[in-house]
Design a protein around this motif. Sequence first.
Motif, mmCIF file in Angstrom:
data_model
loop_
_atom_site.group_PDB
_atom_site.id
_atom_site.type_symbol
_atom_site.label_atom_id
_atom_site.label_comp_id
_atom_site.label_asym_id
_atom_site.label_seq_id
_atom_site.Cartn_x
_atom_site.Cartn_y
_atom_site.Cartn_z
ATOM 1 N N GLU A 46 36.198 2.835 -37.135
ATOM 2 C CA GLU A 46 35.506 1.758 -36.427
ATOM 3 C C GLU A 46 34.621 2.314 -35.305
ATOM 4 N N GLU A 47 35.111 3.289 -34.597
ATOM 5 C CA GLU A 47 34.327 3.900 -33.524
ATOM 6 C C GLU A 47 33.086 4.587 -34.089
ATOM 7 N N PHE A 48 33.246 5.283 -35.206
ATOM 8 C CA PHE A 48 32.118 5.946 -35.849
ATOM 9 C C PHE A 48 31.065 4.931 -36.277
ATOM 10 N N GLU A 49 31.487 3.838 -36.878
ATOM 11 C CA GLU A 49 30.550 2.813 -37.329
ATOM 12 C C GLU A 49 29.795 2.197 -36.150
ATOM 13 N N SER A 50 30.479 1.924 -35.052
ATOM 14 C CA SER A 50 29.817 1.322 -33.897
ATOM 15 C C SER A 50 28.790 2.282 -33.287
ATOM 16 N N ILE A 51 29.133 3.544 -33.193
ATOM 17 C CA ILE A 51 28.201 4.531 -32.650
ATOM 18 C C ILE A 51 26.996 4.684 -33.568
ATOM 19 N N ARG A 52 27.246 4.688 -34.862
ATOM 20 C CA ARG A 52 26.138 4.822 -35.817
ATOM 21 C C ARG A 52 25.189 3.638 -35.726
ATOM 22 N N LYS A 53 25.737 2.426 -35.585
ATOM 23 C CA LYS A 53 24.888 1.239 -35.456
ATOM 24 C C LYS A 53 24.065 1.293 -34.172
ATOM 25 N N ASP A 54 24.686 1.747 -33.075
ATOM 26 C CA ASP A 54 23.960 1.887 -31.807
ATOM 27 C C ASP A 54 22.799 2.868 -31.945
ATOM 28 N N LEU A 55 23.045 3.985 -32.600
ATOM 29 C CA LEU A 55 21.990 4.982 -32.788
ATOM 30 C C LEU A 55 20.858 4.436 -33.654
ATOM 31 N N GLU A 56 21.208 3.671 -34.682
ATOM 32 C CA GLU A 56 20.179 3.089 -35.539
ATOM 33 C C GLU A 56 19.327 2.084 -34.780
ATOM 34 N N THR A 57 19.951 1.257 -33.927
ATOM 35 C CA THR A 57 19.173 0.286 -33.158
ATOM 36 C C THR A 57 18.268 0.993 -32.150
ATOM 37 N N ARG A 58 18.753 2.064 -31.526
ATOM 38 C CA ARG A 58 17.925 2.824 -30.593
ATOM 39 C C ARG A 58 16.731 3.442 -31.314
ATOM 40 N N LYS A 59 16.988 3.960 -32.515
ATOM 41 C CA LYS A 59 15.915 4.576 -33.282
ATOM 42 C C LYS A 59 14.857 3.540 -33.654
ATOM 43 N N LYS A 60 15.289 2.350 -34.036
ATOM 44 C CA LYS A 60 14.344 1.285 -34.378
ATOM 45 C C LYS A 60 13.537 0.871 -33.158
ATOM 46 N N GLN A 61 14.185 0.782 -31.987
ATOM 47 C CA GLN A 61 13.479 0.415 -30.766
ATOM 48 C C GLN A 61 12.444 1.471 -30.402
ATOM 49 N N ARG A 62 12.789 2.754 -30.560
ATOM 50 C CA ARG A 62 11.839 3.823 -30.275
ATOM 51 C C ARG A 62 10.642 3.750 -31.210
ATOM 52 N N GLU A 63 10.908 3.476 -32.486
ATOM 53 C CA GLU A 63 9.815 3.376 -33.447
ATOM 54 C C GLU A 63 8.899 2.217 -33.090
ATOM 55 N N GLU A 64 9.478 1.104 -32.648
ATOM 56 C CA GLU A 64 8.663 -0.048 -32.253
ATOM 57 C C GLU A 64 7.823 0.298 -31.020
ATOM 58 N N VAL A 65 8.415 0.994 -30.077
ATOM 59 C CA VAL A 65 7.686 1.390 -28.870
ATOM 60 C C VAL A 65 6.575 2.365 -29.243
ATOM 61 N N ASP A 66 6.855 3.305 -30.139
ATOM 62 C CA ASP A 66 5.832 4.262 -30.566
ATOM 63 C C ASP A 66 4.677 3.559 -31.261
#
Length: 85
Positions: A17-37
Motif C-alpha cells: 500500500e505504501e509503494f502504491e501511494s508513493i507511485r501515485k504521488d510521483l505520477e501526479t507530480r510528473k503530470k503537473q511538471r509536464e503541464e507546467v512545461d
Amino acid sequence: MLRRKPTRLELKLDDIEEFESIRKDLETRKKQREEVDVVGASDGEGAIGLSSDHKTREQMINDRIGYKPQPKPNNRSSQFGSFEF
C-alpha cells in the motif's frame, strides 16, 4: 569470513500500500511538471525556467554532499607554479 544463509524478506500488505501511494504521488507530480512545461513552452519561458531550476538543483546537490567549488585562476603561475631562474 563467515558465510551465512540468505535472509528471507517478506512483503507485507502495508508495504504494498505504501509503494502504491508513493507511485501515485510521483505520477501526479510528473503530470503537473509536464503541464507546467507545456504552458511555459507556449509562453517562451520554458528554457529560462529550466536553466535556473537546474542551477538551484546543482547547488542543492553541492550543499548536500558538502562540495564547495572554487574558481580556477587563469594565470600561468598558477598552472605551472612559480619557477624562478
